[in-house]
Design a protein around this motif. Structure first.
Motif, PDB file in Angstrom:
ATOM      1  N   GLU A 193       0.750  -1.100   0.104  1.00  0.00           N
ATOM      2  CA  GLU A 193       0.081   0.069   0.047  1.00  0.00           C
ATOM      3  C   GLU A 193       0.848   1.045  -0.058  1.00  0.00           C
ATOM      4  OE1 GLU A 193      -3.032   0.674  -0.183  1.00  0.00           O
ATOM      5  OE2 GLU A 193      -3.846  -1.701  -0.223  1.00  0.00           O
ATOM      6  N   ALA A 194       2.007   1.157   0.774  1.00  0.00           N
ATOM      7  CA  ALA A 194       2.834   2.361   0.679  1.00  0.00           C
ATOM      8  C   ALA A 194       3.488   2.613  -0.583  1.00  0.00           C
ATOM      9  CB  ALA A 194       3.979   2.334   2.130  1.00  0.00           C
ATOM     10  N   ALA A 195       3.878   1.358  -1.053  1.00  0.00           N
ATOM     11  CA  ALA A 195       4.603   1.801  -2.449  1.00  0.00           C
ATOM     12  C   ALA A 195       3.494   2.132  -3.371  1.00  0.00           C
ATOM     13  CB  ALA A 195       4.837   0.215  -2.913  1.00  0.00           C
ATOM     14  N   HIS A 196       2.149   1.869  -3.302  1.00  0.00           N
ATOM     15  CA  HIS A 196       1.115   2.250  -4.306  1.00  0.00           C
ATOM     16  C   HIS A 196       0.969   3.701  -4.099  1.00  0.00           C
ATOM     17  CE1 HIS A 196      -2.646   1.823  -6.607  1.00  0.00           C
ATOM     18  NE2 HIS A 196      -3.066   2.832  -5.781  1.00  0.00           N
ATOM     19  N   LYS A 197       1.190   4.420  -2.799  1.00  0.00           N
ATOM     20  CA  LYS A 197       0.967   5.802  -2.666  1.00  0.00           C
ATOM     21  C   LYS A 197       2.294   6.445  -3.311  1.00  0.00           C
ATOM     22  CE  LYS A 197      -2.025   5.287   1.532  1.00  0.00           C
ATOM     23  NZ  LYS A 197      -1.972   5.571   2.867  1.00  0.00           N
ATOM     24  N   GLN A 198       3.317   5.761  -3.386  1.00  0.00           N
ATOM     25  CA  GLN A 198       4.551   6.504  -4.013  1.00  0.00           C
ATOM     26  C   GLN A 198       4.393   6.813  -5.452  1.00  0.00           C
ATOM     27  OE1 GLN A 198       7.885   4.326  -2.663  1.00  0.00           O
ATOM     28  NE2 GLN A 198       7.465   4.803  -0.472  1.00  0.00           N
ATOM     29  N   ILE A 199       3.503   5.981  -6.157  1.00  0.00           N
ATOM     30  CA  ILE A 199       3.515   6.064  -7.710  1.00  0.00           C
ATOM     31  C   ILE A 199       2.562   7.108  -7.905  1.00  0.00           C
ATOM     32  CG2 ILE A 199       3.798   3.641  -8.152  1.00  0.00           C
ATOM     33  CD1 ILE A 199       0.753   3.399  -8.749  1.00  0.00           C
ATOM     34  N   ASP A 200       2.857   7.997  -9.037  1.00  0.00           N
ATOM     35  CA  ASP A 200       2.406   9.122  -9.359  1.00  0.00           C
ATOM     36  C   ASP A 200       2.304   9.590 -10.501  1.00  0.00           C
ATOM     37  OD1 ASP A 200       2.179  12.327  -9.417  1.00  0.00           O
ATOM     38  OD2 ASP A 200       2.097  11.831  -7.281  1.00  0.00           O
ATOM     39  N   MET A 201       1.316  10.177 -11.093  1.00  0.00           N
ATOM     40  CA  MET A 201       1.195  10.347 -12.639  1.00  0.00           C
ATOM     41  C   MET A 201       2.327  11.396 -13.167  1.00  0.00           C
ATOM     42  SD  MET A 201      -0.650   9.306 -15.086  1.00  0.00           S
ATOM     43  CE  MET A 201      -2.375   8.801 -14.294  1.00  0.00           C
ATOM     44  N   ALA A 202       3.045  12.124 -12.104  1.00  0.00           N
ATOM     45  CA  ALA A 202       4.029  13.075 -12.612  1.00  0.00           C
ATOM     46  C   ALA A 202       5.350  12.352 -12.873  1.00  0.00           C
ATOM     47  CB  ALA A 202       4.351  14.155 -11.244  1.00  0.00           C
ATOM     48  N   GLN A 203       5.249  10.996 -12.597  1.00  0.00           N
ATOM     49  CA  GLN A 203       6.603  10.499 -12.903  1.00  0.00           C
ATOM     50  C   GLN A 203       6.600   9.958 -14.496  1.00  0.00           C
ATOM     51  OE1 GLN A 203       5.640   7.285  -9.903  1.00  0.00           O
ATOM     52  NE2 GLN A 203       7.019   8.294  -8.401  1.00  0.00           N
ATOM     53  N   VAL A 204       5.555  10.020 -15.063  1.00  0.00           N
ATOM     54  CA  VAL A 204       5.313   9.597 -16.575  1.00  0.00           C
ATOM     55  C   VAL A 204       6.028  10.652 -17.367  1.00  0.00           C
ATOM     56  CG1 VAL A 204       3.987   8.844 -18.054  1.00  0.00           C
ATOM     57  CG2 VAL A 204       3.374   8.272 -15.794  1.00  0.00           C
ATOM     58  N   VAL A 205       6.951  10.427 -18.169  1.00  0.00           N
ATOM     59  CA  VAL A 205       7.403  11.307 -19.079  1.00  0.00           C
ATOM     60  C   VAL A 205       6.675  11.592 -20.497  1.00  0.00           C
ATOM     61  CG1 VAL A 205       9.595  12.004 -20.501  1.00  0.00           C
ATOM     62  CG2 VAL A 205       9.846  11.035 -18.203  1.00  0.00           C
ATOM     63  N   GLY A 206       6.384  12.600 -20.453  1.00  0.00           N
ATOM     64  CA  GLY A 206       5.231  13.110 -21.604  1.00  0.00           C
ATOM     65  C   GLY A 206       3.983  12.228 -21.904  1.00  0.00           C
ATOM     66  N   GLN A 207       3.353  11.958 -22.804  1.00  0.00           N
ATOM     67  CA  GLN A 207       2.083  11.242 -23.259  1.00  0.00           C
ATOM     68  C   GLN A 207       1.268  12.399 -22.198  1.00  0.00           C
ATOM     69  OE1 GLN A 207       2.144   8.795 -24.939  1.00  0.00           O
ATOM     70  NE2 GLN A 207       4.087   8.025 -24.659  1.00  0.00           N
ATOM     71  N   GLU A 208       0.981  13.251 -22.744  1.00  0.00           N
ATOM     72  CA  GLU A 208       0.033  14.294 -21.976  1.00  0.00           C
ATOM     73  C   GLU A 208      -1.316  13.949 -22.614  1.00  0.00           C
ATOM     74  OE1 GLU A 208       0.763  16.417 -19.582  1.00  0.00           O
ATOM     75  OE2 GLU A 208       2.988  15.678 -19.671  1.00  0.00           O
ATOM     76  N   GLN A 209      -1.352  13.604 -23.957  1.00  0.00           N
ATOM     77  CA  GLN A 209      -2.774  13.210 -24.582  1.00  0.00           C
ATOM     78  C   GLN A 209      -3.294  11.853 -23.883  1.00  0.00           C
ATOM     79  OE1 GLN A 209      -2.509  11.841 -28.410  1.00  0.00           O
ATOM     80  NE2 GLN A 209      -4.752  12.183 -28.925  1.00  0.00           N
ATOM     81  N   THR A 210      -2.559  10.874 -23.349  1.00  0.00           N
ATOM     82  CA  THR A 210      -2.955   9.620 -22.823  1.00  0.00           C
ATOM     83  C   THR A 210      -3.284  10.045 -21.293  1.00  0.00           C
ATOM     84  OG1 THR A 210      -1.319   8.558 -24.088  1.00  0.00           O
ATOM     85  CG2 THR A 210      -2.453   7.486 -22.417  1.00  0.00           C
ATOM     86  N   LYS A 211      -2.588  10.942 -20.724  1.00  0.00           N
ATOM     87  CA  LYS A 211      -3.061  11.226 -19.274  1.00  0.00           C
ATOM     88  C   LYS A 211      -4.287  11.891 -19.228  1.00  0.00           C
ATOM     89  CE  LYS A 211       1.994  11.950 -17.674  1.00  0.00           C
ATOM     90  NZ  LYS A 211       2.882  13.114 -17.406  1.00  0.00           N
ATOM     91  N   TRP A 212      -4.374  12.848 -20.314  1.00  0.00           N
ATOM     92  CA  TRP A 212      -5.816  13.636 -20.318  1.00  0.00           C
ATOM     93  C   TRP A 212      -6.876  12.399 -20.584  1.00  0.00           C
ATOM     94  CZ3 TRP A 212      -9.277  13.938 -24.668  1.00  0.00           C
ATOM     95  CH2 TRP A 212     -10.263  14.511 -24.468  1.00  0.00           C
ATOM     96  N   ALA A 213      -6.704  11.503 -21.659  1.00  0.00           N
ATOM     97  CA  ALA A 213      -7.745  10.402 -21.604  1.00  0.00           C
ATOM     98  C   ALA A 213      -7.943   9.581 -20.411  1.00  0.00           C
ATOM     99  CB  ALA A 213      -7.229   9.490 -22.736  1.00  0.00           C
ATOM    100  N   LEU A 214      -6.818   9.358 -19.779  1.00  0.00           N
ATOM    101  CA  LEU A 214      -7.129   8.690 -18.128  1.00  0.00           C
ATOM    102  C   LEU A 214      -7.627   9.473 -17.263  1.00  0.00           C
ATOM    103  CD1 LEU A 214      -3.577   7.136 -18.034  1.00  0.00           C
ATOM    104  CD2 LEU A 214      -5.749   5.682 -18.092  1.00  0.00           C
ATOM    105  N   THR A 215      -7.485  10.607 -17.476  1.00  0.00           N
ATOM    106  CA  THR A 215      -8.554  11.837 -16.525  1.00  0.00           C
ATOM    107  C   THR A 215     -10.092  11.654 -16.825  1.00  0.00           C
ATOM    108  OG1 THR A 215      -6.482  13.278 -16.245  1.00  0.00           O
ATOM    109  CG2 THR A 215      -8.759  14.235 -15.757  1.00  0.00           C
ATOM    110  N   VAL A 216     -10.157  11.667 -18.113  1.00  0.00           N
ATOM    111  CA  VAL A 216     -11.384  11.594 -18.486  1.00  0.00           C
ATOM    112  C   VAL A 216     -11.916  10.082 -17.946  1.00  0.00           C
ATOM    113  CG1 VAL A 216     -12.856  11.447 -20.695  1.00  0.00           C
ATOM    114  CG2 VAL A 216     -11.198  12.941 -20.561  1.00  0.00           C
TER     115      VAL A 216
END
Length: 511
Positions: A193-216
């Protein structure tokens, strides 16, 4: 004639029912029988109960002992009922005061030396018992913390059957070995669970379009398919979807915890507001995906992903049969498993995210100069994702390679917390809009409501897509749901024609 009694709870899937254990000691040759549709593991409890009762100093009757588990028409399975059977026998023999356990649950597996072992599925059992008016329960000490999650019911942790006898005024002689460990179930989030909290979308380089699709997708509860060559971050992006989803509400937390309790991994995950994330391997069988087993079927990956995300990496590599089993759960939010001993229903309201390469070799993108696949191989690869499955996917997005990691580092990136704030606000808007209907997100809205609430100008675009065969009728409803999600994210009260057009494009990008 004295009939002893004990009370337990049986489970068929996540549906519980009260079990009354009645014991009768009658003249005859020594024999111990359990009746009332017990399975093999429950039949074997005869030896466990007999030895455990003897370990408390109780002299087992040298006559016929019969235990009936009612209702007799319902199948009973597992070792959860050992303690109730022992209580019924002790009551019938007069070893404890009569009716000591009236309106009281006794749950637990017995060891031969009388120790009480933890059991699976205790959380849904106690939730059902509370609804039936039960206010007291004796549970294994190892399950005590799990049992204390349920308010409104008094729980007592038991290490040994002798302790239970002494609790009600009986006499017992027993000794706990120093080597026996009774560690309570630790429901605090563990390292995973602690490791899960450490992962963050800011760690992904680029892929802004896919991040927006994931947000939707997170804001509306929409299913999604990501297609792109190896190494573009599809798995990394999918694993971070739970980090931008709204925290689970209390009811959802209990549902997820009940499933984990039944599967025996509640200690690993604890009770958390983080949506679950399941990622079965593409070699997983149909039974592993939807649930299975002899007798009463056990939950599969889609049930463990309830209220969370089911990620199917390399989706075309899954067997066609396994993929087709997703069709009904995607529509109904539950899975029905029929076996020889009955039909079991499990909740399966999950968010499906799939990833795939553009072709078997993975390099059929752009000019395709690196691709070694023939047209026939590509066609066979994609044919594993049938039309009915793709028609249930709301968002289809291409994940292309990142061309410059230096510029990506210099640009500010949204964190998961920032995106989750937007998603939570959009979900709150949808929940308020659907308060009278019982829906919690746009993905659950009915087609009838969508066609009534969406403007005529926006629906005209949907009709044009239907006439040109770009959309099926199911796809039209899903495109409108996407449009409502886009409007919620932008803070508008209703979708515009542009939102509907974007929703259609997000659905048909790969078609």
């Amino acid at each position: 004639m004295r009939i002893g009694s004990g009370m337990s709870v049986g489970l068929v899937g996540l549906k519980a029912f009260l079990i009354q254990a009645q014991a009768f000691i009658s003249p005859g040759l020594p024999y111990f029988s359990i009746i009332g549709l017990p399975d093999t593991s429950l039949t074997e409890s005869r030896e466990r109960v007999k030895s455990a009762c003897s370990a408390t100093g109780f002299k087992w009757p040298e006559t016929r002992v019969t235990v009936n588990l009612s209702p007799a028409s319902m199948p009973k399975h597992g070792s959860t009922h050992d303690l109730a059977i022992a209580v019924a026998v002790l009551d019938a023999a007069g070893a404890i005061p009569q009716q000591s356990f009236e309106h009281t649950l006794t749950l637990g597996e017995l060891n031969l030396d009388g120790t009480v072992l933890p059991v699976n599925g205790l959380l849904p059992i106690l939730l059902h018992a509370r609804g039936q008016g039960i206010r007291r329960a004796y549970v294994p000490f190892g399950n005590l913390e799990e049992a204390q999650i349920v308010p409104g019911i008094e729980v007592v942790g038991i290490r040994h059957l002798g302790e239970l006898v002494e609790q009600v005024g009986g006499k017992a002689r027993y000794k706990l070995s120093d080597s026996q460990s009774f560690t309570e179930l630790n429901l605090a989030p563990d390292s995973s669970e602690a490791a899960h909290k450490q992962i963050d979308m800011a760690q992904v380089v680029g892929q802004e379009q896919t991040k927006w699709a994931l947000t939707v997708a997170a804001a509306g509860g929409h299913h999604m398919l990501m297609t792109g060559p190896p190494g573009t971050g599809k798995t990394m992006l999918a694993s971070r979807l739970p980090s931008i989803m709204p925290p689970l509400m209390e009811k959802e937390q209990l549902e997820v915890a009940s499933i984990r309790s039944l599967c025996g991994n509640l200690q690993q995950h604890g009770v958390s507001d983080i949506p679950p994330f399941e990622s079965p391997h593409h070699t997983a069988s149909t039974a592993a995906l939807v649930g299975g087993g002899s007798g009463v079927a056990l939950p599969g990956a889609i049930t463990r992903a309830h209220c969370g995300v089911l990620f199917m990496d390399e989706a075309p590599e899954f067997s066609p049969r396994a993929m087709q089993t997703l069709r009904e759960p995607l529509e109904t939010g539950q899975v029905l498993l029929s076996r020889s001993k009955g039909t079991t229903s499990y909740p399966a309201r999950f968010q499906l995210v799939m990833s795939a390469n553009p072709c078997p070799c993975g390099y059929g993108f752009g000019t395709g100069e690196r691709c070694t696949c023939s047209p026939r191989e590509r066609s066979r690869y994609w044919s594993r994702l049938s039309g009915p499955i793709l028609d249930r996917i709301d968002i289809q997005v291409s994940v292309l390679p990142v061309s410059n990691i230096t510029s990506s580092h210099t640009q500010p990136r949204q964190t998961s917390a920032q995106i989750r704030s937007q998603v939570t606000q959009a979900r709150a808007t949808a929940r308020a809009r659907f308060a009278d209907h019982g829906w919690v997100c746009n993905a659950q809205a009915s087609g009838e409501w969508l066609r009534t609430a969406t403007s005529a100008k926006a629906i005209e675009l949907v009709n044009q897509a239907l006439e040109s065969k770009r959309l099926s009728l199911r796809g039209a409803d899903r495109a409108m749901r996407l449009a409502w999600t886009l409007a919620d994210l932008d803070g508008r009260t209703a979708p515009s024609a542009e939102d509907v057009n974007t929703g259609i494009m997000m659905r048909t990008r790969l078609q």
